[in-house]
Motif scaffolding. Structure first.
Motif, PDB file in Angstrom:
ATOM      1  N   CYS A 119       0.831  -1.207   0.000  1.00  0.00           N
ATOM      2  CA  CYS A 119       0.000   0.000   0.000  1.00  0.00           C
ATOM      3  C   CYS A 119       0.866   1.258   0.000  1.00  0.00           C
ATOM      4  CB  CYS A 119      -0.924  -0.015   1.220  1.00  0.00           C
ATOM      5  SG  CYS A 119      -2.110   1.339   1.253  1.00  0.00           S
ATOM      6  N   TYR A 120       1.871   1.290   0.855  1.00  0.00           N
ATOM      7  CA  TYR A 120       2.727   2.470   0.946  1.00  0.00           C
ATOM      8  C   TYR A 120       3.552   2.679  -0.315  1.00  0.00           C
ATOM      9  CZ  TYR A 120       1.632   2.116   5.954  1.00  0.00           C
ATOM     10  OH  TYR A 120       0.997   2.035   7.166  1.00  0.00           O
ATOM     11  N   SER A 122      -6.746   5.363  -2.205  1.00  0.00           N
ATOM     12  CA  SER A 122      -6.644   4.457  -1.058  1.00  0.00           C
ATOM     13  C   SER A 122      -7.073   5.201   0.194  1.00  0.00           C
ATOM     14  CB  SER A 122      -5.211   3.950  -0.905  1.00  0.00           C
ATOM     15  OG  SER A 122      -4.391   4.949  -0.307  1.00  0.00           O
ATOM     16  N   TRP A 123      -7.037   4.473   1.325  1.00  0.00           N
ATOM     17  CA  TRP A 123      -7.386   5.093   2.609  1.00  0.00           C
ATOM     18  C   TRP A 123      -6.359   6.125   3.069  1.00  0.00           C
ATOM     19  CZ3 TRP A 123      -3.590   3.763   6.116  1.00  0.00           C
ATOM     20  CH2 TRP A 123      -2.862   2.583   5.846  1.00  0.00           C
ATOM     21  N   LEU A 124      -5.265   6.245   2.336  1.00  0.00           N
ATOM     22  CA  LEU A 124      -4.255   7.249   2.667  1.00  0.00           C
ATOM     23  C   LEU A 124      -4.600   8.645   2.151  1.00  0.00           C
ATOM     24  CD1 LEU A 124      -1.004   5.232   1.794  1.00  0.00           C
ATOM     25  CD2 LEU A 124      -1.861   5.763   4.090  1.00  0.00           C
ATOM     26  N   VAL A 156       2.520   6.247   7.480  1.00  0.00           N
ATOM     27  CA  VAL A 156       3.311   7.199   6.690  1.00  0.00           C
ATOM     28  C   VAL A 156       2.981   8.653   7.012  1.00  0.00           C
ATOM     29  CG1 VAL A 156       3.593   5.550   4.798  1.00  0.00           C
ATOM     30  CG2 VAL A 156       1.665   7.151   4.762  1.00  0.00           C
ATOM     31  N   GLY A 157       2.140   8.867   8.033  1.00  0.00           N
ATOM     32  CA  GLY A 157       1.862  10.235   8.457  1.00  0.00           C
ATOM     33  C   GLY A 157       0.495  10.754   8.086  1.00  0.00           C
ATOM     34  N   ARG A 158      -0.405   9.860   7.797  1.00  0.00           N
ATOM     35  CA  ARG A 158      -1.777  10.258   7.430  1.00  0.00           C
ATOM     36  C   ARG A 158      -2.377  11.238   8.439  1.00  0.00           C
ATOM     37  NH1 ARG A 158      -6.739   5.981   7.940  1.00  0.00           N
ATOM     38  NH2 ARG A 158      -8.426   7.274   7.093  1.00  0.00           N
ATOM     39  N   ASN A 159      -2.149  11.006   9.724  1.00  0.00           N
ATOM     40  CA  ASN A 159      -2.630  11.917  10.758  1.00  0.00           C
ATOM     41  C   ASN A 159      -1.509  12.762  11.354  1.00  0.00           C
ATOM     42  OD1 ASN A 159      -5.450  10.952  10.782  1.00  0.00           O
ATOM     43  ND2 ASN A 159      -4.550   9.056  11.545  1.00  0.00           N
ATOM     44  N   PRO A 188     -20.542  -0.011  11.675  1.00  0.00           N
ATOM     45  CA  PRO A 188     -20.210  -1.193  10.866  1.00  0.00           C
ATOM     46  C   PRO A 188     -19.598  -0.753   9.534  1.00  0.00           C
ATOM     47  CG  PRO A 188     -22.505  -1.244  11.622  1.00  0.00           C
ATOM     48  CD  PRO A 188     -21.993   0.136  11.865  1.00  0.00           C
ATOM     49  N   LEU A 189     -18.482  -1.358   9.184  1.00  0.00           N
ATOM     50  CA  LEU A 189     -17.799  -1.042   7.938  1.00  0.00           C
ATOM     51  C   LEU A 189     -17.471  -2.329   7.198  1.00  0.00           C
ATOM     52  CD1 LEU A 189     -15.148   1.589   9.147  1.00  0.00           C
ATOM     53  CD2 LEU A 189     -17.339   2.063   8.028  1.00  0.00           C
ATOM     54  N   GLU A 190     -17.399  -2.240   5.892  1.00  0.00           N
ATOM     55  CA  GLU A 190     -16.860  -3.341   5.105  1.00  0.00           C
ATOM     56  C   GLU A 190     -16.162  -2.788   3.878  1.00  0.00           C
ATOM     57  OE1 GLU A 190     -20.306  -5.220   2.410  1.00  0.00           O
ATOM     58  OE2 GLU A 190     -20.638  -5.569   4.557  1.00  0.00           O
ATOM     59  N   PHE A 191     -15.038  -3.387   3.554  1.00  0.00           N
ATOM     60  CA  PHE A 191     -14.271  -2.939   2.397  1.00  0.00           C
ATOM     61  C   PHE A 191     -13.413  -4.087   1.900  1.00  0.00           C
ATOM     62  CE2 PHE A 191     -12.512  -1.480   6.405  1.00  0.00           C
ATOM     63  CZ  PHE A 191     -11.233  -2.003   6.414  1.00  0.00           C
ATOM     64  N   THR A 192     -12.954  -3.945   0.674  1.00  0.00           N
ATOM     65  CA  THR A 192     -12.168  -5.007   0.046  1.00  0.00           C
ATOM     66  C   THR A 192     -10.683  -4.697   0.166  1.00  0.00           C
ATOM     67  OG1 THR A 192     -13.933  -5.466  -1.536  1.00  0.00           O
ATOM     68  CG2 THR A 192     -11.741  -6.260  -2.096  1.00  0.00           C
TER      69      THR A 192
END
Length: 234
Positions: free
Chosen positions: A18-19, A29-31, A60-63, A208-212
């Motif tokens: 991912c990174y 992505s979620w980043l 990687v510093g998202r927050n 509730p969450l769902e993701f691939t």
């Protein structure tokens, strides 16, 4: 290879990929953006002066980077802890890119064994990381350290997954969830409210969450009850 080693090996492969393949603050992505709840906490500090922030499992510093940007003119510091070399390497690059390299201090460590000094931090952040410590007992110990390490009027912001399920989308087979600590939502909330008894609850959301996700080149549906819990030390 034991269960914890297997899970961490798979998580390392997932996050390394991912990174490498997705950029911070770029859609895809979620980043692509920080967690809104984390940034919403910052205005609660009347003056962002000499703030000391701890980001457990910083990635990687998202927050960390948006926090650093918010507090850098007030002589603030963000202490960033992660176990992955790939995360810290990218964080170093991004901290330079966003001109916060003087605000961010990085340390490679397992958050399950990282020592949090007492009454040290104004703000402690743990986003989707506490469930990756080695055991339920370690999970409890880390949260207790977070609470003890927070200054008076300081804030802890936790996002933690519970009741995690993984399903192979090609076969519809239910897999063992690759999560070190996978508790029911009720038990997880009970542990949190017990440790933070006497603190002011700022926010509590269970969603509730769902993701691939992709594991070993196979699409996996991940389902979870994500707990967002923000508390202030009175």
């Amino acid at each position: 290879m034991n269960r914890i080693e297997l899970i961490r090996n798979e998580e390392k492969k997932y996050h390394d990929a991912c990174y490498e393949n997705y950029k911070l603050f770029v859609e895809g992505s979620w980043l692509h953006k920080p967690v809104k709840t984390v940034l919403d906490v910052l205005p609660q500090f009347k003056k962002n002066e000499n703030m000391k922030v701890l980001d457990l499992g910083c990635g990687v510093g998202r927050n960390s980077i948006p926090i650093a940007e918010a507090i850098k003119h007030g002589n603030g510091k963000v202490i960033c802890i992660d176990l992955l070399d790939s995360a810290l390497s990218k964080l170093k690059e991004y901290s330079v890119k966003y001109n916060v390299e003087d605000v961010i201090d990085m340390e490679k460590a397992d958050i399950g064994s990282y020592e949090i000094k007492q009454d040290e931090y104004d703000f402690i952040v743990a986003v989707s990381t506490l469930e990756h410590v080695g055991s339920e007992q370690i999970f409890e110990n880390v949260i207790k350290q977070m609470a003890a390490g927070t200054k008076h009027n300081g804030v802890n912001c936790l996002i933690v997954n519970s009741e995690v399920e993984e399903i192979d989308l090609e076969t519809n087979e239910r897999l063992e969830a690759l999560m070190e600590v996978n508790l029911s939502t009720d038990i997880m909330m009970s542990k949190l409210t017990s440790v933070y008894k006497g603190w002011k609850e700022v926010k509590r959301v269970i969603k509730p969450l769902e993701f691939t996700i992709i594991r070993n080149e196979k699409p996996i549906l991940l389902k979870t009850n994500a707990i967002t819990y923000v508390v202030r030390k009175c």
